[in-house]
Design an enzyme around this catalytic site. Structure first.
Site, PDB file in Angstrom:
ATOM      1  N   HIS A 179      53.501  45.658  37.803  1.00 43.47           N
ATOM      2  CA  HIS A 179      53.073  45.167  39.124  1.00 43.47           C
ATOM      3  C   HIS A 179      53.655  46.045  40.235  1.00 43.47           C
ATOM      4  CE1 HIS A 179      52.797  41.174  36.872  1.00 43.47           C
ATOM      5  NE2 HIS A 179      51.599  41.297  37.385  1.00 43.47           N
ATOM      6  N   ASP A 223      43.732  45.141  32.446  1.00 47.65           N
ATOM      7  CA  ASP A 223      42.633  44.168  32.463  1.00 47.65           C
ATOM      8  C   ASP A 223      41.363  44.910  32.884  1.00 47.65           C
ATOM      9  OD1 ASP A 223      44.132  41.563  31.989  1.00 47.65           O
ATOM     10  OD2 ASP A 223      45.265  42.421  33.631  1.00 47.65           O
ATOM     11  N   SER A 280      53.028  40.225  31.792  1.00 47.31           N
ATOM     12  CA  SER A 280      53.879  39.045  31.979  1.00 47.31           C
ATOM     13  C   SER A 280      53.988  38.265  30.672  1.00 47.31           C
ATOM     14  CB  SER A 280      53.299  38.138  33.064  1.00 47.31           C
ATOM     15  OG  SER A 280      53.130  38.871  34.244  1.00 47.31           O
TER      16      SER A 280
HETATM   17  O1  PAF Z   1      45.148  39.869  36.656  1.00 49.30           O
HETATM   18  C1  PAF Z   1      45.655  38.823  37.131  1.00 49.30           C
HETATM   19  O2  PAF Z   1      46.862  38.694  37.254  1.00 49.30           O
HETATM   20  C2  PAF Z   1      44.726  37.689  37.576  1.00 49.30           C
HETATM   21  O3  PAF Z   1      43.618  37.587  36.743  1.00 49.30           O
HETATM   22  C3  PAF Z   1      44.298  37.810  39.047  1.00 49.30           C
HETATM   23  C4  PAF Z   1      43.477  39.069  39.299  1.00 49.30           C
HETATM   24  C5  PAF Z   1      45.526  37.818  39.948  1.00 49.30           C
HETATM   25  C6  PAF Z   1      43.430  36.601  39.429  1.00 49.30           C
HETATM   26  O4  PAF Z   1      44.118  35.403  39.253  1.00 49.30           O
END
Ligand code: PAF
Length: 289
Positions: A39, A153, A189
């Site tokens: 992140h 993702d 996470s």
């Molecule tokens: O990737 C994530 O952490 C979640 O799917 C997001 C994009 C914050 C939406 O809740």
């Protein structure tokens, strides 16, 4: 400037409006918290594109299925705030469920394209509707110049690009490369769910993807490569495998025989309490240059 945290859409908008009045560019990094270095790398990329960085932290109930880990998902706001402050982020937006979905909330956002029905869309029915719903809200609430999403993702990134374009949401969607631990495990996470034994097994996913990527990019047939990959993942201790598939990098259509256009290999597999996902780009050697 130290980190400010706001919990309401009104406060988020007031802060962004003040920045806009100063002519500043704004980036949004949507997250569900339990922040890790992956992140933080998204916030650094955000900083390259903007003067002010917002990180939203919201564990979105509508993207979890009834038997999934919504209740167990780690919620670590004080730690997250420390990390964001240390990383120079200006604003943390941490709304409550009631703030995002007040009584009477009744609107869905659904991407009606085959890309939402494969991979995680098949394994987690309704997941991408929940993601589309919350990300649409976050983008419209903050109205940043750009928003950053990790390529771990990758399917989510493609879905977000699609509805942002279809709905003319005036925000540039930027994909960020996957950050990995030293042993190759993609940062997530959900890695917190792994026991020490499982943590030692987990990098198998990256190893299998890397092996298939190397061979597939030189034109090897995918069938035997994927069969061996599945076997290696199961032998390591993952069970079940939701998918191990090669798909077109843009359309996410399945690639069956050999890779002749930019593609991606995707995996999702369960290890103890964790469902881990990962993916690699496959660029055919004759177009890699
Ligand atoms: O990737 C994530 O952490 C979640 O799917 C997001 C994009 C914050 C939406 O809740």
């Amino acid at each position: 400037m130290s980190l400010t945290t706001v919990h309401t859409v009104a406060d988020l908008r007031a802060t962004v409006a003040a920045w806009r009045a100063e002519g500043l560019r704004v980036a949004l990094v949507p997250t569900m918290g339990a922040l890790h270095n992956g992140h933080i790398s998204l916030t650094k990329l955000a900083r390259e594109h903007a003067d002010r960085v917002i990180v939203s932290i919201f564990v979105n109930p509508t993207q979890f299925g009834p038997t999934e880990d919504f209740g167990a998902y780690p919620r670590t706001l004080p730690d997250d705030q420390k990390r964001l402050d240390a990383g120079g982020v200006e604003l943390c937006f941490a709304p409550s469920v009631d703030e995002m979905y007040p009584d009477g909330f009744a609107t869905n956002v659904s991407v009606d394209d085959a890309m939402t029905t494969v991979l995680c869309g098949a394994a987690r029915p309704g997941h991408f509707d929940g993601v589309a719903q919350i990300v649409t809200k976050l983008l419209l609430q903050a109205l940043p110049d750009c928003a950053i999403f990790g390529q771990k993702d990758y399917q989510q990134l493609m879905v977000i690009r699609r509805f942002s374009k279809d709905l003319n949401i005036p925000v540039e969607i930027i994909g960020a490369k996957i950050l990995r631990e030293e042993d190759g495990l993609a940062m997530s996470s959900r890695n917190r769910y792994l026991s020490p034994e499982e943590r030692a097994i987990a990098p198998t996913l990256n190893r299998v993807l890397a092996e298939i990527t190397t061979k597939a990019s030189s034109g090897a047939e995918l069938g035997p490569l994927l069969a061996k990959g599945r076997q290696d993942i199961l032998t390591a201790g993952f069970n079940p495998i939701d998918y191990l598939e090669v798909r077109d990098a843009q359309t996410l259509e399945q690639v069956d025989e050999t890779v002749t256009k930019p593609a991606r290999i995707f995996v999702a597999a369960h290890l103890g309490k964790a469902r881990l996902i990962d993916n690699h780009a496959i660029t055919p050697i004759d177009i890699a240059g």
